[in-house]
Design a protein around this motif. Sequence first.
Motif, PDB file in Angstrom:
ATOM      1  N   UNK A   7      -2.334   1.095  -2.382  1.00  0.00           N
ATOM      2  CA  UNK A   7      -1.358   0.216  -3.013  1.00  0.00           C
ATOM      3  C   UNK A   7      -0.235  -0.144  -2.025  1.00  0.00           C
ATOM      4  N   UNK A   8       0.337   0.872  -1.422  1.00  0.00           N
ATOM      5  CA  UNK A   8       1.437   0.620  -0.475  1.00  0.00           C
ATOM      6  C   UNK A   8       0.941  -0.150   0.742  1.00  0.00           C
ATOM      7  N   UNK A   9      -0.209   0.280   1.261  1.00  0.00           N
ATOM      8  CA  UNK A   9      -0.717  -0.335   2.488  1.00  0.00           C
ATOM      9  C   UNK A   9      -0.966  -1.817   2.328  1.00  0.00           C
ATOM     10  N   UNK A  10      -1.615  -2.184   1.249  1.00  0.00           N
ATOM     11  CA  UNK A  10      -1.947  -3.607   1.114  1.00  0.00           C
ATOM     12  C   UNK A  10      -0.830  -4.404   0.443  1.00  0.00           C
ATOM     13  N   UNK A  11      -0.373  -3.916  -0.713  1.00  0.00           N
ATOM     14  CA  UNK A  11       0.577  -4.726  -1.481  1.00  0.00           C
ATOM     15  C   UNK A  11       1.984  -4.691  -0.896  1.00  0.00           C
ATOM     16  N   UNK A  12       2.414  -3.539  -0.443  1.00  0.00           N
ATOM     17  CA  UNK A  12       3.790  -3.437   0.048  1.00  0.00           C
ATOM     18  C   UNK A  12       3.898  -3.841   1.520  1.00  0.00           C
ATOM     19  N   UNK A  13       2.912  -3.417   2.295  1.00  0.00           N
ATOM     20  CA  UNK A  13       3.018  -3.650   3.737  1.00  0.00           C
ATOM     21  C   UNK A  13       2.128  -4.785   4.206  1.00  0.00           C
ATOM     22  N   UNK A  14       1.272  -5.266   3.319  1.00  0.00           N
ATOM     23  CA  UNK A  14       0.475  -6.427   3.659  1.00  0.00           C
ATOM     24  C   UNK A  14      -0.587  -6.204   4.713  1.00  0.00           C
ATOM     25  N   UNK A  15      -1.063  -4.953   4.856  1.00  0.00           N
ATOM     26  CA  UNK A  15      -2.099  -4.705   5.856  1.00  0.00           C
ATOM     27  C   UNK A  15      -3.457  -5.179   5.352  1.00  0.00           C
ATOM     28  N   UNK A  16      -4.326  -5.471   6.313  1.00  0.00           N
ATOM     29  CA  UNK A  16      -5.726  -5.744   5.992  1.00  0.00           C
ATOM     30  C   UNK A  16      -6.421  -4.430   5.662  1.00  0.00           C
ATOM     31  N   UNK A  17      -7.734  -4.489   5.505  1.00  0.00           N
ATOM     32  CA  UNK A  17      -8.466  -3.314   5.039  1.00  0.00           C
ATOM     33  C   UNK A  17      -8.301  -2.104   5.981  1.00  0.00           C
ATOM     34  N   UNK A  18      -8.343  -2.332   7.300  1.00  0.00           N
ATOM     35  CA  UNK A  18      -8.228  -1.216   8.250  1.00  0.00           C
ATOM     36  C   UNK A  18      -6.912  -0.471   8.101  1.00  0.00           C
ATOM     37  N   UNK A  19      -5.823  -1.218   8.197  1.00  0.00           N
ATOM     38  CA  UNK A  19      -4.505  -0.604   8.073  1.00  0.00           C
ATOM     39  C   UNK A  19      -4.318   0.055   6.721  1.00  0.00           C
ATOM     40  N   UNK A  20      -4.871  -0.574   5.694  1.00  0.00           N
ATOM     41  CA  UNK A  20      -4.731  -0.031   4.339  1.00  0.00           C
ATOM     42  C   UNK A  20      -5.434   1.328   4.225  1.00  0.00           C
ATOM     43  N   UNK A  21      -6.634   1.421   4.814  1.00  0.00           N
ATOM     44  CA  UNK A  21      -7.339   2.711   4.808  1.00  0.00           C
ATOM     45  C   UNK A  21      -6.471   3.781   5.472  1.00  0.00           C
ATOM     46  N   UNK A  22      -5.852   3.414   6.587  1.00  0.00           N
ATOM     47  CA  UNK A  22      -5.063   4.410   7.303  1.00  0.00           C
ATOM     48  C   UNK A  22      -3.860   4.870   6.493  1.00  0.00           C
TER      49      UNK A  22
END
Lengths: 111, 111, 111, 336, 336, 336
Positions: D262-277
């Motif tokens: 949730x934070x990775x994609x919605x808050x920080x706007x990362x793509x799938x890779x960054x979101x996984x991390x």
Amino acid sequence: MNEGLLEGDMHRLHPEKLITVITSDVLGDRLVKAVKQRGASGYTIFRAQGAGSSGEQSGMLDVDTNIVFHVVVPLTKMSAMLDALEAIGRKGHHLKVLVSDVNVLWPEKFE
Amino acid sequence: MNEGLLEGDMHRLHPEKLITVITSDVLGDRLVKAVKQRGASGYTIFRAQGAGSSGEQSGMLDVDTNIVFHVVVPLTKMSAMLDALEAIGRKGHHLKVLVSDVNVLWPEKFE
Amino acid sequence: MNEGLLEGDMHRLHPEKLITVITSDVLGDRLVKAVKQRGASGYTIFRAQGAGSSGEQSGMLDVDTNIVFHVVVPLTKMSAMLDALEAIGRKGHHLKVLVSDVNVLWPEKFE
Amino acid sequence: MLSNLLIPAVLFFALGFLAKLIKSDLRFPSDLAKALSIYLLVAIGLHGGYELGKADLLTALNSVMWALLLGFGMPLIGYAILVFSKKVDAMNAAAIAAHYGSVSAGTFLTAVAYLDSLQIEYDSYPVIMLAVMESPAIVVGLLLAAWSRRRLAQQQGEPVADTENGDDSDRGKLTHILRDAFTNGSVVLLLGSMVIGAVAAPQSMAKIKPFIEDIFMGVLCLFLLEMGMEAARRIGDFRRVGAVLVVFGVAMPVLGGLIGVFIGHLMLGFEVGGTVLVAVLAASASYIAVPPAMRLAVPEANPSLYLTLSLGVTFPFNVVFGIPLYHMMATAVTSA
Amino acid sequence: MLSNLLIPAVLFFALGFLAKLIKSDLRFPSDLAKALSIYLLVAIGLHGGYELGKADLLTALNSVMWALLLGFGMPLIGYAILVFSKKVDAMNAAAIAAHYGSVSAGTFLTAVAYLDSLQIEYDSYPVIMLAVMESPAIVVGLLLAAWSRRRLAQQQGEPVADTENGDDSDRGKLTHILRDAFTNGSVVLLLGSMVIGAVAAPQSMAKIKPFIEDIFMGVLCLFLLEMGMEAARRIGDFRRVGAVLVVFGVAMPVLGGLIGVFIGHLMLGFEVGGTVLVAVLAASASYIAVPPAMRLAVPEANPSLYLTLSLGVTFPFNVVFGIPLYHMMATAVTSA
Amino acid sequence: MLSNLLIPAVLFFALGFLAKLIKSDLRFPSDLAKALSIYLLVAIGLHGGYELGKADLLTALNSVMWALLLGFGMPLIGYAILVFSKKVDAMNAAAIAAHYGSVSAGTFLTAVAYLDSLQIEYDSYPVIMLAVMESPAIVVGLLLAAWSRRRLAQQQGEPVADTENGDDSDRGKLTHILRDAFTNGSVVLLLGSMVIGAVAAPQSMAKIKPFIEDIFMGVLCLFLLEMGMEAARRIGDFRRVGAVLVVFGVAMPVLGGLIGVFIGHLMLGFEVGGTVLVAVLAASASYIAVPPAMRLAVPEANPSLYLTLSLGVTFPFNVVFGIPLYHMMATAVTSA
Ligand SMILES: Nc1ncnc2c1ncn2[C@@H]1O[C@H](COP(=O)(O)O)[C@@H](O)[C@H]1O
Ligand SMILES: Nc1ncnc2c1ncn2[C@@H]1O[C@H](COP(=O)(O)O)[C@@H](O)[C@H]1O
Ligand SMILES: Nc1ncnc2c1ncn2[C@@H]1O[C@H](COP(=O)(O)O)[C@@H](O)[C@H]1O
Ligand code: NA
Ligand code: NA
Ligand code: NA
């Protein structure tokens, strides 16, 4: 304790106490501070593995490495050291404390 | 043994036996098993170098590393431990076994 | 010393002396030579950290690594060992020498 | 899952685990284990710092803020769950919870290897977050413990026991806690290396690159081999820990993974890779920085509880099942 | 011989040997020595497994079969010679013989460095054979010891002494022996790494390559430096071992080399490079996997006998004289 | 100075120093520290030997001669100053002085990193000088000590105490001293590696290159991290050492640097890079080779004096201030 010593050795060997503490590496600095404050001339630390009530300490991480801490003191200083160790133990820290008799050459080195 | 202790320390220190085994690292697991089965509360292992009848053990390979194995037990459990160690020794394994007197704080920790 | 031993253990355990030397790693070879010449059956060396009159020995460099040197000898050989250690100490080397009582299984192994 | 199991790092973890299960006499020198983890912290730190030097400041600050939030928030959630479960007392709950606010560098790096092997790109900001997340969890853990200790004492009508000799004031304690959290060895190593990576002259960084990049994956394999043995060693302690806690050790990372996605994609706007991390950061539990801190400052807690949970349950779960799971979650969210 | 002595790995072995001879106080941290040998086993394993993945299955199987034969056969030959020589009792004969059925990774790698330096190509199958050859020799050694023990006991009219507490049946013993042989730490590490090298995804193997290839030769040099010190340390034990056994420690590898050359070229059809490597496999004696196994399961044998022979006699002989000798043999046979 | 502080190696030194200052519990495994220094000695040795193989023989011999002169001369200067200062007795003066005739590989390598980062070229001869300079200083130190001991004994009318059991003749002692100086572990390692680097076949040296070059700078960083901690650990001993000695620990390297700049440029004709390195050789004090030698052969001297000076004063001074200072000096002289 000096029974079984030869005549000549009775004169050069002087009884002292060896306090051994077995505990986690993490507590090392605290033990050093405790015995220094109470007048130990020094200390010796061994790293070791082991197991006991808190499980196996394999020595792979800082947190699961044991130390065996040795301090040799004249009898007069022993009580103060044990008090300090008891105080640490009372806070919940896991310490094993052993006291044994040793005879030292050059007792002035441990004062 | 408690001669030379101060009044107050006589009450908090309790006599136990420290069994020390010096042998090859390879036998470590067997020693652990032996003392656990006979009710030791734990054990401590040091890695060491040395030399004896089987030559120098420099500690460079697993096979030439010595361990020094410590187990503190109440007197009542000592005989069983020594029996077990003698049994291992009888098979041809090289063990040095030493027993010494120690006084412990909190004897319940070694039961 | 054998007070507190059970009947059966009194027969298999034999009193010897454990000489412990705490000093710098640098002196290791000299200690080995000294005790071998005086008929020790072997020796055991632990590496350790510590602190004393010559400051902290952190174990990071060869020169600031301590060793703890153990040699178990029958009482008859102890004096000669202590003489040798005193001689080394007299030259200015820093040694801590402790003697303690141990009981061994298989005393023939330490002769 | 299958592709995860074809990554050498994961396979070495499995090998170490297996070695202990079949009671192999495989021995790892203890100084090697410690050396490998020093290497990994330095390498991550330098790498992260170098990236930070090139990073977009706003996103970096934003990441750091969310990292802090995770670091402070996860232990609170964990503590609440644990106290609510009534399976451990408050002191143990505080100590265990702290581990989940911090991160496991080993898990993070395995996730990186996983993404690499699938050739999925990822942002560099999570590395910065990793470095930031060690300390807050320690602080929260110590505060929770202090608070529980005080409550316990009040309940029992005792004077508050003090963990430090002669340092009685509350103020003294807070500085103490903060100092402990920031002088922790691995925190110093990681943050220090990051600063060095950020400020060092580029041409001299180039000289260090082979050390921190070329041999990195191999060192990670050896490290995970050892961690596998370490994890298997704790299996025997499962009984001691109890089923409820084992469930906690699996549920907590899944919850963390969800929050992280949730934070990775919605808050920080990362793509799938960054979101996984980010999910892995939230999901993983510390086994390097936090345990010594707890051992020292929360002696009332039982180390075998928190070590078994962190090393024996959550770490293997994350490495084998968690990472592919967070990948699925991240894919679902980012493609939504 | 001369070209052999210009290989850094061999030179470092000589340096270590020399250091001890001149009584230098050069000290090697013991955890470093163990770390180097872990690294080497993992690197060989991964490399071998990777090759295996690309190998011709038939030749691979054929190699494995011959490796097993060597592993089972050499100890039998060694045992027969030793018992015939009457210089050691049956238990020591069994323990010593087992070492010669297994292999020395250090010797093998030195041979690889030797071939590299002469730019001689070699097949990848010998690496697979190396991994296979550790265990059979242990099994044979333990069986020979069990058999000798039984014979000895019968001769003396004693009941058979048991090496394991409360595990008396013959069946129990055999499984025990097999388990010991396959859970041996270095066997697990080598075979495990091989499997990983074979199954891991190629693009993730690429990330490990620099770790297992670029720094490999340097690590080998450090390892041989330490082994040189170790070999020299055992020189003093020569007297204890006696001249006949020292001769055995040289003759056995030469015999093994001959058999290996024969198998390598005639049975497996390798060119000169591969043939040298098979000769080295047959000629070398284990000092990592077999000694602990013997120490544990054949306590009646004297460790200083088998360690002196393996580390103090056969290893230096092979590294300095044996490899060029087997090269000559292999050249003779392949060009015949 | 500023550019110096942007070199990772120097920054890691600072990090280690800081970690101890803030009382971090950062722990370095002791076998790792020793392993790093073995690696560095081997890498420098191989590198230096390889260069030596390609060197101009005359310049090489000339460099070696000046290295010997520095090695013999610096301790004499140091001894004179120390005895004159009257702050330590003759035995301590001898032991301390010996350290300044030898060199610190760590300082030298930091200087190399410094020059690299400024993209300043440097000659390869100083590496050869480095290898040569370990032993002479030990010899001088032991001779000074023997001489002081004799003088002390004469003053006190005592028979000369002997440092070796049963080795009374003066002749015996001299060979003894020479043997001690050349069998010193780090001397053997450095000179041995140099010989190997010089004689090894080029194509096999190529295989070791990545090990001794690619990862070199990273290993140096870890080493300096540890040295920083070691230096900070000695800060507490400053009081014990006294202000005068601390001044000596700074003045002596500056003096050495001056002499080195003079020799490097005027005697050996090096450009600014090579001149800086010679200055560093002259300015730095040993902490690997000399201290054990002194501890063994000059037991009357206090190890905490010479270790504090060498590790706690001179090393940090050189790494942080000295190197840029010698650079300034060298620039001044070479552009004059
Ligand atoms: N009182 C003591 N108890 C235990 N070990 C000691 C004691 N004093 C000194 N040591 C050890 O002996 C070593 C040498 O002591 P010193 O020569 O006084 O520096 C120290 O580094 C310690 O390891
Ligand atoms: N009976 C014992 N004999 C020797 N060492 C012990 C014994 N019990 C515990 N220990 C050591 O003390 C450490 C801490 O014990 P514990 O706090 O019970 O986990 C263990 O890891 C062992 O190294
Ligand atoms: N007299 C002794 N004193 C102390 N340790 C000894 C002694 N004799 C043997 N040892 C230790 O016991 C180990 C095994 O001895 P051995 O079985 O005689 O080779 C040696 O490697 C030494 O570490
Ligand atoms: Na987390
Ligand atoms: Na073989
Ligand atoms: Na110098």
